[in-house]
Write a protein that holds these residues in place. Structure first.
Motif, PDB file in Angstrom:
ATOM      1  N   GLY A  90      10.937   1.319   4.344  1.00 42.03           N
ATOM      2  CA  GLY A  90      10.945   1.299   5.801  1.00 42.03           C
ATOM      3  C   GLY A  90      10.879   2.668   6.429  1.00 42.03           C
ATOM      4  N   ILE A 108       5.022  -6.845  -0.868  1.00 42.27           N
ATOM      5  CA  ILE A 108       4.334  -5.705  -1.471  1.00 42.27           C
ATOM      6  C   ILE A 108       3.804  -6.143  -2.835  1.00 42.27           C
ATOM      7  N   ALA A 168       2.067   4.957  -0.046  1.00 37.30           N
ATOM      8  CA  ALA A 168       2.047   4.057   1.112  1.00 37.30           C
ATOM      9  C   ALA A 168       2.953   2.856   0.861  1.00 37.30           C
ATOM     10  N   GLN A 169       2.935   2.344  -0.359  1.00 39.85           N
ATOM     11  CA  GLN A 169       3.804   1.210  -0.692  1.00 39.85           C
ATOM     12  C   GLN A 169       5.270   1.617  -0.713  1.00 39.85           C
ATOM     13  N   ASN A 224      10.361  -7.048   5.770  1.00 35.55           N
ATOM     14  CA  ASN A 224       9.242  -6.996   6.712  1.00 35.55           C
ATOM     15  C   ASN A 224       7.964  -7.638   6.171  1.00 35.55           C
ATOM     16  N   THR A 278      10.012  -8.028   0.908  1.00 35.09           N
ATOM     17  CA  THR A 278      10.923  -7.161   1.650  1.00 35.09           C
ATOM     18  C   THR A 278      11.314  -7.878   2.945  1.00 35.09           C
ATOM     19  N   LYS A 320       8.149   6.511   6.838  1.00 35.21           N
ATOM     20  CA  LYS A 320       6.769   6.970   6.959  1.00 35.21           C
ATOM     21  C   LYS A 320       6.350   7.703   5.673  1.00 35.21           C
ATOM     22  N   ARG A 321       5.044   7.750   5.470  1.00 36.52           N
ATOM     23  CA  ARG A 321       4.541   8.372   4.245  1.00 36.52           C
ATOM     24  C   ARG A 321       4.910   9.854   4.126  1.00 36.52           C
ATOM     25  N   ALA A 352       6.590   3.887   1.166  1.00 36.97           N
ATOM     26  CA  ALA A 352       6.998   3.972   2.574  1.00 36.97           C
ATOM     27  C   ALA A 352       7.284   2.587   3.133  1.00 36.97           C
ATOM     28  N   GLU A 353       6.446   1.606   2.766  1.00 35.00           N
ATOM     29  CA  GLU A 353       6.651   0.235   3.224  1.00 35.00           C
ATOM     30  C   GLU A 353       7.927  -0.352   2.617  1.00 35.00           C
TER      31      GLU A 353
END
Length: 327
Positions: free
Chosen positions: A39, A18, A32-33, A15, A13, A41-42, A35-36
């Motif tokens: 970009g 993953i 959680a992944q 950032n 990504t 929040k969960r 959200a990552e």
């Protein structure tokens, strides 16, 4: 990469990266992944998933799975993961550009996985066909011997062996082709057969048969040194390792060599069958888990007869058959 037997793919990504789980012809990410990936929040991911399931856009049970993963602390945890359908649905609610890029990436990786899987399965299918061909050869041998020996009592045992072996093979073929009987025999050889102990056992067998009026002094009488040669062949080594490394393979060769090499003046089939069971007993390998004999008297007589009448060119086939009957 892989976690256990499950492949892990790396998706880059803006950032970072993953680790994406590949399983069941789709990809899986945790909340959680997700959200990552997008970009955010969960809690936002949880909200979007809730709306997706509430509107019946997707079925929760169809797109979710509890999978194990290894956390940063090295411990394994069970966490709910979501497949590609759910990932894309969330992505279009959060960031359609990211969702599109991930979909394109995941589709390409899945295509590669399926092609590789197809190639692997083609190889397994080829092995599977070889095993079925062996079965056809074996059953043909059985059928021919049943016809040739229809008037002999052993023929009934031969029919039993046909049924048992065919049924066992069919059951094995219900599993993945990787589990066909080409390996994983018992290499924990507890007892190495030797000439002196085998001779004592044969003498006891001879006396017992003579007492019953079923043998003469010719039974067990060695014609030459070939019996010692048979035992030497069974336990021969190369570079410190047995040439026949499993209990099953040594037992099968012992039976085959005694019957086919005729080291005794008389009783070679009976002695071969006797030593075959005697060797398995000393290696604690003659019983099923249930406590039943792996090979009963009728089956043993049938196998001995089959070996005696088999073409020497079929040796490998006969050994393979006997090994799997023991297992």
């Amino acid at each position: 990469m892989s976690e256990g037997n499950k492949p892990l793919l790396i998706y880059k990504t803006e950032n970072g990266v993953i680790e994406v789980r590949l399983e069941g012809d789709t990809v899986w990410l945790s909340q959680a992944q997700l959200a990552e990936l997008f970009g955010t929040k969960r809690p936002a991911i949880t909200k979007h998933l809730g709306n997706i399931f509430k509107s019946n856009e997707l079925d929760d049970n169809s797109v979710c799975s509890i999978l194990e993963h290894t956390a940063a602390d090295g411990k394994r945890y069970k966490t709910k993961h979501y497949n590609l359908d759910a990932i894309i649905s969330v992505g279009y609610r959060v960031n359609s550009a990211s969702a599109t890029r991930f979909r394109q990436w995941a589709t390409m990786r899945l295509k590669e996985h399926l092609i590789q899987g197809y190639t692997l399965n083609e190889h397994r299918l080829s092995q599977h066909q070889e095993q079925l061909h062996k079965l056809e050869q074996t059953l043909t041998l059985f059928q021919q011997n049943v016809i040739d020996q229809a008037d002999l009592p052993e023929a009934q045992g031969l029919v039993k062996v046909i049924a048992d072996y065919a049924r066992t093979f069919v059951l094995l073929n219900q599993f993945d082709s990787e589990r066909l009987p080409t390996a994983n025999f018992d290499e924990d050889i507890r007892y190495q057969i030797n000439y002196d102990e085998a001779k004592v056992a044969i003498e006891i067998l001879q006396k017992d048969l003579m007492t019953k009026g079923e043998a003469t002094e010719l039974v067990g009488n060695e014609k030459d040194d070939s019996f010692a040669g048979v035992l030497g062949a069974v336990v021969q080594c190369f570079d410190g390792q047995y040439l026949y490394p499993s209990i099953e393979e040594q037992a099968a060769h012992l039976l085959y060599f005694v019957i086919k090499n005729h080291p005794f003046s008389d009783g070679n089939k009976r002695i071969g069958a006797f030593l075959f069971i005697w060797f398995l007993q000393r290696n604690q390998h003659h019983l099923k888990i249930s406590g039943e004999l792996k090979i009963n008297d009728n089956a043993l007589a049938a196998i001995a007869l089959l070996v005696a009448q088999s073409d020497p060119a079929q040796k490998a086939l006969m050994i393979h058959l006997i090994m799997n009957l023991i297992r």
